[in-house]
Design an enzyme around this catalytic site. Structure first.
Site, mmCIF file in Angstrom:
data_model
loop_
_atom_site.group_PDB
_atom_site.id
_atom_site.type_symbol
_atom_site.label_atom_id
_atom_site.label_comp_id
_atom_site.label_asym_id
_atom_site.label_seq_id
_atom_site.Cartn_x
_atom_site.Cartn_y
_atom_site.Cartn_z
ATOM 1 N N LYS A 22 1.002 -1.290 -0.076
ATOM 2 C CA LYS A 22 0.026 0.025 0.072
ATOM 3 C C LYS A 22 0.780 1.110 -0.009
ATOM 4 O O LYS A 22 0.792 2.317 -0.738
ATOM 5 C CB LYS A 22 -0.989 -0.073 1.604
ATOM 6 C CG LYS A 22 -1.412 1.352 1.661
ATOM 7 C CD LYS A 22 -2.332 1.192 2.893
ATOM 8 C CE LYS A 22 -1.481 1.445 4.080
ATOM 9 N NZ LYS A 22 -1.443 3.064 4.345
ATOM 10 N N ASN A 23 1.785 1.325 0.766
ATOM 11 C CA ASN A 23 2.735 2.407 1.099
ATOM 12 C C ASN A 23 3.707 2.736 -0.037
ATOM 13 O O ASN A 23 4.320 3.669 -0.225
ATOM 14 C CB ASN A 23 3.432 2.593 2.470
ATOM 15 C CG ASN A 23 2.588 2.793 3.485
ATOM 16 O OD1 ASN A 23 1.054 3.010 3.411
ATOM 17 N ND2 ASN A 23 2.738 2.487 4.845
ATOM 18 N N CYS A 115 -4.226 12.647 12.722
ATOM 19 C CA CYS A 115 -5.052 11.462 12.682
ATOM 20 C C CYS A 115 -4.944 10.848 13.982
ATOM 21 O O CYS A 115 -4.004 11.287 14.878
ATOM 22 C CB CYS A 115 -4.429 10.526 11.625
ATOM 23 S SG CYS A 115 -2.956 9.648 11.811
ATOM 24 N N ARG A 120 0.819 14.496 12.582
ATOM 25 C CA ARG A 120 0.939 14.309 11.160
ATOM 26 C C ARG A 120 1.388 15.657 10.534
ATOM 27 O O ARG A 120 0.592 15.907 9.460
ATOM 28 C CB ARG A 120 0.248 13.558 10.520
ATOM 29 C CG ARG A 120 -0.252 12.355 11.299
ATOM 30 C CD ARG A 120 0.592 11.159 11.423
ATOM 31 N NE ARG A 120 1.143 10.756 10.201
ATOM 32 C CZ ARG A 120 0.785 9.553 9.715
ATOM 33 N NH1 ARG A 120 -0.492 9.038 10.309
ATOM 34 N NH2 ARG A 120 0.960 9.077 8.615
ATOM 35 N N PRO A 121 2.292 16.267 10.969
ATOM 36 C CA PRO A 121 2.559 17.838 10.105
ATOM 37 C C PRO A 121 3.163 17.591 8.995
ATOM 38 O O PRO A 121 3.448 16.390 8.627
ATOM 39 C CB PRO A 121 3.556 18.423 11.219
ATOM 40 C CG PRO A 121 4.154 17.421 11.830
ATOM 41 C CD PRO A 121 3.024 16.266 12.271
ATOM 42 N N ILE A 122 3.280 18.465 8.012
ATOM 43 C CA ILE A 122 3.916 18.718 6.679
ATOM 44 C C ILE A 122 4.811 19.654 6.522
ATOM 45 O O ILE A 122 5.195 19.877 5.584
ATOM 46 C CB ILE A 122 2.838 18.768 5.399
ATOM 47 C CG1 ILE A 122 1.875 19.721 5.717
ATOM 48 C CG2 ILE A 122 1.825 17.296 5.698
ATOM 49 C CD1 ILE A 122 1.302 20.125 4.607
ATOM 50 N N LEU A 124 8.130 19.506 6.782
ATOM 51 C CA LEU A 124 9.256 19.256 6.148
ATOM 52 C C LEU A 124 8.833 18.983 4.611
ATOM 53 O O LEU A 124 9.707 19.582 3.698
ATOM 54 C CB LEU A 124 9.693 17.676 6.548
ATOM 55 C CG LEU A 124 10.118 17.901 8.045
ATOM 56 C CD1 LEU A 124 10.453 16.549 8.738
ATOM 57 C CD2 LEU A 124 11.315 18.852 8.666
ATOM 58 N N ASP A 306 5.128 0.507 11.823
ATOM 59 C CA ASP A 306 3.864 0.234 11.419
ATOM 60 C C ASP A 306 3.788 -1.524 11.967
ATOM 61 O O ASP A 306 2.632 -2.165 11.799
ATOM 62 C CB ASP A 306 3.796 0.235 9.916
ATOM 63 C CG ASP A 306 3.680 1.612 9.306
ATOM 64 O OD1 ASP A 306 3.645 1.676 8.173
ATOM 65 O OD2 ASP A 306 3.270 2.499 10.230
ATOM 66 N N ARG A 398 -8.805 -0.262 5.151
ATOM 67 C CA ARG A 398 -7.993 0.305 4.309
ATOM 68 C C ARG A 398 -6.388 -0.152 3.991
ATOM 69 O O ARG A 398 -5.945 0.342 2.888
ATOM 70 C CB ARG A 398 -7.586 1.680 5.377
ATOM 71 C CG ARG A 398 -8.608 2.611 5.664
ATOM 72 C CD ARG A 398 -8.225 3.748 6.379
ATOM 73 N NE ARG A 398 -7.164 4.038 5.830
ATOM 74 C CZ ARG A 398 -5.900 4.703 6.510
ATOM 75 N NH1 ARG A 398 -6.048 4.816 7.969
ATOM 76 N NH2 ARG A 398 -4.841 4.922 5.888
HETATM 77 C C1 EPZ Z 1 4.418 6.977 6.251
HETATM 78 O O1 EPZ Z 1 3.872 7.992 6.578
HETATM 79 C C2 EPZ Z 1 3.402 5.660 6.090
HETATM 80 N N1 EPZ Z 1 2.449 6.037 5.365
HETATM 81 C C3 EPZ Z 1 2.989 5.261 7.376
HETATM 82 O O2 EPZ Z 1 2.268 4.350 7.623
HETATM 83 C C4 EPZ Z 1 4.267 5.262 8.332
HETATM 84 O O3 EPZ Z 1 3.808 4.879 9.729
HETATM 85 C C5 EPZ Z 1 5.240 6.263 8.240
HETATM 86 O O4 EPZ Z 1 5.638 6.699 6.940
HETATM 87 C C6 EPZ Z 1 6.638 6.016 9.000
HETATM 88 O O5 EPZ Z 1 7.167 4.804 8.368
HETATM 89 C C7 EPZ Z 1 2.596 5.962 3.858
HETATM 90 O O6 EPZ Z 1 3.467 5.772 3.378
HETATM 91 C C8 EPZ Z 1 1.073 6.116 3.015
HETATM 92 P P1 EPZ Z 1 6.615 10.491 8.173
HETATM 93 P P2 EPZ Z 1 4.296 9.502 6.526
HETATM 94 O O7 EPZ Z 1 6.444 11.666 7.321
HETATM 95 O O8 EPZ Z 1 5.202 9.555 5.316
HETATM 96 C C9 EPZ Z 1 6.888 13.589 11.484
HETATM 97 C C10 EPZ Z 1 0.483 2.983 7.809
HETATM 98 O O9 EPZ Z 1 0.195 2.332 8.686
HETATM 99 N N2 EPZ Z 1 6.963 14.606 10.480
HETATM 100 O O10 EPZ Z 1 7.583 9.267 7.925
HETATM 101 O O11 EPZ Z 1 3.190 10.587 6.648
HETATM 102 C C11 EPZ Z 1 5.843 12.863 11.783
HETATM 103 O O12 EPZ Z 1 4.867 13.688 12.571
HETATM 104 C C12 EPZ Z 1 1.002 4.136 7.821
HETATM 105 O O13 EPZ Z 1 0.464 2.337 6.617
HETATM 106 C C13 EPZ Z 1 7.262 15.764 10.789
HETATM 107 O O14 EPZ Z 1 7.447 16.308 12.038
HETATM 108 O O15 EPZ Z 1 5.183 9.615 7.989
HETATM 109 C C14 EPZ Z 1 6.231 11.304 12.199
HETATM 110 O O16 EPZ Z 1 6.503 11.998 13.748
HETATM 111 C C15 EPZ Z 1 0.569 5.193 9.141
HETATM 112 N N3 EPZ Z 1 6.952 16.733 9.606
HETATM 113 C C16 EPZ Z 1 7.385 11.312 11.622
HETATM 114 O O17 EPZ Z 1 7.866 12.403 11.166
HETATM 115 C C17 EPZ Z 1 6.686 16.338 8.503
HETATM 116 O O18 EPZ Z 1 6.700 17.203 7.352
HETATM 117 C C18 EPZ Z 1 7.315 10.167 10.715
HETATM 118 O O19 EPZ Z 1 6.518 10.644 9.589
HETATM 119 C C19 EPZ Z 1 6.743 14.934 8.145
HETATM 120 C C20 EPZ Z 1 6.600 14.153 9.135
#
Ligand code: EPZ
Length: 420
Positions: A22-23, A115, A120-122, A124, A306, A398
């Site tokens: 999925k990811n 969520c 889940r900030p963006i 970065l 995960d 999902r």
């Molecule tokens: C991906 O989410 C996966 N989702 C998540 O899987 C997975 O848990 C996560 O990576 C970590 O491996 C998909 O690929 C669709 P991150 P993503 O950005 O990319 C912080 C599942 O169960 N962060 O790597 O959204 C964030 O808050 C899902 O399949 C910032 O601070 O995760 C978190 O603490 C759940 N600023 C950490 O980084 C940002 O701009 C990792 O998040 C982005 C993230």
């Protein structure tokens, strides 16, 4: 709403086919927006998340066909605006932003919102877009990114929990069509990022270093059509391996990539579970009594967040104390209170859960809360004595393709019912 009704205590036996990831599929689907030519993506899992992403791409103007796990997508004409009511339902859809910015030089996407597992900030993602020359504006719950031109540069994308998977994916996609060379430092190394880079290269992108913390992208004028087969879902494979261990069974995971699961295999081995590789398959069986182990979730190639909930379900059965520390998300222990309803003894201390394992679990009605917490409850229900009803399994649908069908083929007594 639907539930799973599980009669526990049956050791799982047999073979299970691992679906496409999925990811990996979600960002690869988004990447098709980078060209006006048709792309074919195979081994796409049929899930509510992938079907939803197909809807979002169609709402942007792409022609999308999804049949028997194969997606054909052609984004001939494209609008750069993704509606809140669509994006808010799936956070992963934020990964359309990078391709829209790269292709159209502008993107307007609703802020995905948090969520249940965290904020889940963006920030970065936006830092990377701005580094490439985009002007970022946040207003009314939407984020607008516009760029007269996109120029490659060197940027550091590490954040509070290390690297960002979709942040790396988003910026890498935009950079494929920027002028000049982009270097992403502190990039995510997850296999799903490597798979996305493979698809982008098949489209004509120039990328090196995917899978390492430093990815270099040399921009090109245009990308073209490509075909790609999505990698197997390592999280689904880990989930079934843990279910086999929890039920004291013995199963073969067909088409599972051992090289994507090294940290999980290492921890399962430490817990006295045998995981043997046979070509592209993995044979999993318990070697006797489970042993308690400590687990800390980290960016790849550390133990995946995960799989944290599923591992906790297993460790409730291992005599002794196991300490599970969640270093990626700030609120990923929703499964603890539900596992306690099945008799598990777990205490949360800040980012750690202290699991006092060894007592058998007994079935009860429990509530799914997020995708991987729900998988943990299914695993616990399979191991528990008596009947467990896991409610709100739309969370599971999902991210797991026909989980009940696959488990029944392994001998589990599980059926999908309407929640009473
Ligand atoms: C991906 O989410 C996966 N989702 C998540 O899987 C997975 O848990 C996560 O990576 C970590 O491996 C998909 O690929 C669709 P991150 P993503 O950005 O990319 C912080 C599942 O169960 N962060 O790597 O959204 C964030 O808050 C899902 O399949 C910032 O601070 O995760 C978190 O603490 C759940 N600023 C950490 O980084 C940002 O701009 C990792 O998040 C982005 C993230």
């Amino acid at each position: 709403m639907e539930s799973f009704l599980i009669k526990g205590g049956v050791p799982l036996h047999g073979e299970v086919e691992i679906s496409g990831s999925k990811n990996a599929a979600l960002p690869i689907m988004a990447a098709t927006l980078l060209t006006d030519e048709p792309c074919i993506i195979r081994h796409v899992p049929d899930l509510s998340d992938t079907r939803f992403m197909a809807q979002i791409l169609a709402s942007l103007g792409a022609e999308v066909k999804f049949r028997n796990g194969t997606l054909t997508i052609r984004a001939r004409k494209l609008k750069g605006y993704a509606d809140y009511k669509l994006v808010r339902k799936m956070r992963g859809s934020i990964c359309i932003m990078g391709p829209l910015l790269g292709r159209l030089r502008q993107a307007r996407v609703s802020l995905p919102g948090g969520c249940i597992i965290g904020a889940r900030p963006i920030n970065l993602h936006l830092k990377g877009f701005a580094a490439l020359g985009a002007k970022i504006k946040i207003e009314g719950g939407y984020v607008d990114a516009t760029a007269k031109k996109l120029a490659g540069t060197t940027m550091f994308l590490g954040g509070r929990a290390g690297s960002t998977v979709l942040g790396t994916a988003n910026v890498m996609m935009t950079a494929t069509l920027a002028d000049g060379v982009t270097v992403i430092e502190s990039a995510a190394c997850e296999p799903e990022v490597v798979d996305l880079a493979a698809f982008l290269k098949a489209m004509g992108a120039k990328i090196s270093g995917a899978g390492s913390p430093t990815i270099t992208i040399t921009g090109v004028k245009k990308l073209h059509s490509a075909e790609h087969e999505v990698i197997p879902d390592r999280i689904e494979a880990a989930t079934f391996a843990i279910a086999a261990a929890a039920t004291d069974g013995e199963i073969t995971l067909k088409n599972a990539r051992a090289d994507h699961l090294r940290a999980v295999i290492d921890k399962l081995t430490e817990a006295n579970v045998s995981v043997k590789r046979h070509g592209d398959d993995l044979m999993v069986r318990r070697k006797g009594r489970l042993k308690s182990v400590d687990v800390t979730t980290l960016p790849h190639s550390g133990f995946p967040t995960d799989v944290q909930a599923q591992m906790m379900a297993l460790l409730t059965l291992a005599p002794g104390i196991s300490i599970i520390t969640e270093r990626i998300f700030e609120a990923r222990f929703m499964h603890v209170s539900e596992l306690a309803r099945l008799g598990a003894d777990i205490e949360i201390e800040g980012p750690s859960a202290i699991v006092k394992g060894g007592k058998p679990l007994s079935g009860a009605p429990v509530m799914a809360s997020d995708l991987r917490a729900s998988a943990a409850l299914v695993i616990a229900g399979l191991a528990a004595q008596g009947t467990t009803q896991v409610n709100r399994i739309y969370h599971l649908d999902r991210g797991y393709e026909q989980m009940d069908v696959k488990l029944r083929k392994l001998g589990a007594r599980i059926k999908r019912v309407e929640e009473k």
